[in-house]
Design an enzyme around this catalytic site. Sequence first.
Site, short mmCIF file in Angstrom:
data_model
loop_
_atom_site.label_atom_id
_atom_site.label_comp_id
_atom_site.label_asym_id
_atom_site.label_seq_id
_atom_site.Cartn_x
_atom_site.Cartn_y
_atom_site.Cartn_z
CB CYS A 1 -0.96 -0.04 1.17
SG CYS A 1 -2.36 1.05 0.95
NE ARG B 1 -8.89 5.97 2.80
CZ ARG B 1 -7.63 6.37 2.65
NH1 ARG B 1 -7.39 7.61 2.27
NH2 ARG B 1 -6.63 5.53 2.85
CG HIS C 1 -3.25 -3.03 4.27
ND1 HIS C 1 -2.05 -2.55 4.72
CD2 HIS C 1 -3.83 -2.02 3.58
CE1 HIS C 1 -1.91 -1.29 4.34
NE2 HIS C 1 -2.96 -0.94 3.66
N1 GLN Z 1 -1.88 7.05 2.41
C1 GLN Z 1 -2.01 6.20 1.23
C2 GLN Z 1 -3.42 6.32 0.59
O1 GLN Z 1 -4.34 6.76 1.23
C3 GLN Z 1 -1.73 4.75 1.61
C4 GLN Z 1 -2.69 4.20 2.66
C5 GLN Z 1 -2.25 2.88 3.26
O2 GLN Z 1 -1.07 2.52 3.30
N2 GLN Z 1 -3.24 2.09 3.79
O3 GLN Z 1 -3.58 5.92 -0.57
#
Ligand code: GLN
Length: 262
Positions: A100, A137, A202
């Site tokens: 990620c 998101r 993840h």
């Molecule tokens: N901050 C990055 C995003 O929002 C990665 C988030 C994360 O590692 N879960 O895309």
Amino acid sequence: MSDETRPRRSIRIVTLYDDVMNVYADRGNVIALRARAAEHGVDAEVTPVSLGDPLPAETDLVLIGGGQDREQRRIAEDLAAHGPRLRGWADEGVAMLAICGGYQLFGQFYRDASGAELPGAGVFDVTTVAPGPGWPRCIGDMVVTSTLPGVGEVAGFENHGGRTYLGPTAQPFAMVDYGYGNNGDDGTEGARRDEAIGTYLHGSLLPKNPALLDHLIAAALRHREGPDSAPLASIPAPYAERAHATAVKVAKRRSRRVSRTS
Ligand code: GLN
């Protein structure tokens, strides 16, 4: 040669910024690697590298976890300064797993939600942009089919605002079956080159994906021992398989299905 007299095999692992980049318990990946390597009779020597630390002279496997924009801003310059060494390691076949936020910063750059452009390590030919406020998101359980031979179905969890796009020399790590993946649009998930893998998954990822876990251990051994490295024995992983099956079932129930023509 009996087991007692046979020299122990070993791999060297570098964990990058795991005191900063550990969102969604990505540190579980190094825990799973140590445990599974031991099942295979392989010792794992772990070297944590964080802000201001030098990289060791050699390694066989590099791990970096995910992090929110704030954590990424903390490490981006330090990580980008390691870019030439990390790219050299990737060129020589060091195994890598970037998750990620760590995956985003292993690309060319990450333009975060505030519009700040963070430099990447340039391991992957990918770019990532977080769309403006109001954009959803990419959150949820994910199932993908890896492009890596012998790895197959991989399950995990994603939560990212950034949308990642593959450059001309990048290959996807997988194709999305359920969930969003790189950008929720082109059906790709993650990136890979040589033995380096970047992914939004993840979970922690490795405890519930034994085929990918063994793939990384075997790749690290090939780097350490050379191309004649003995293949790993097939060792059942019943608990990991059950965790994998549960993660797949949850994703199929909760996440959007991506239909692929090819
Ligand atoms: N901050 C990055 C995003 O929002 C990665 C988030 C994360 O590692 N879960 O895309």
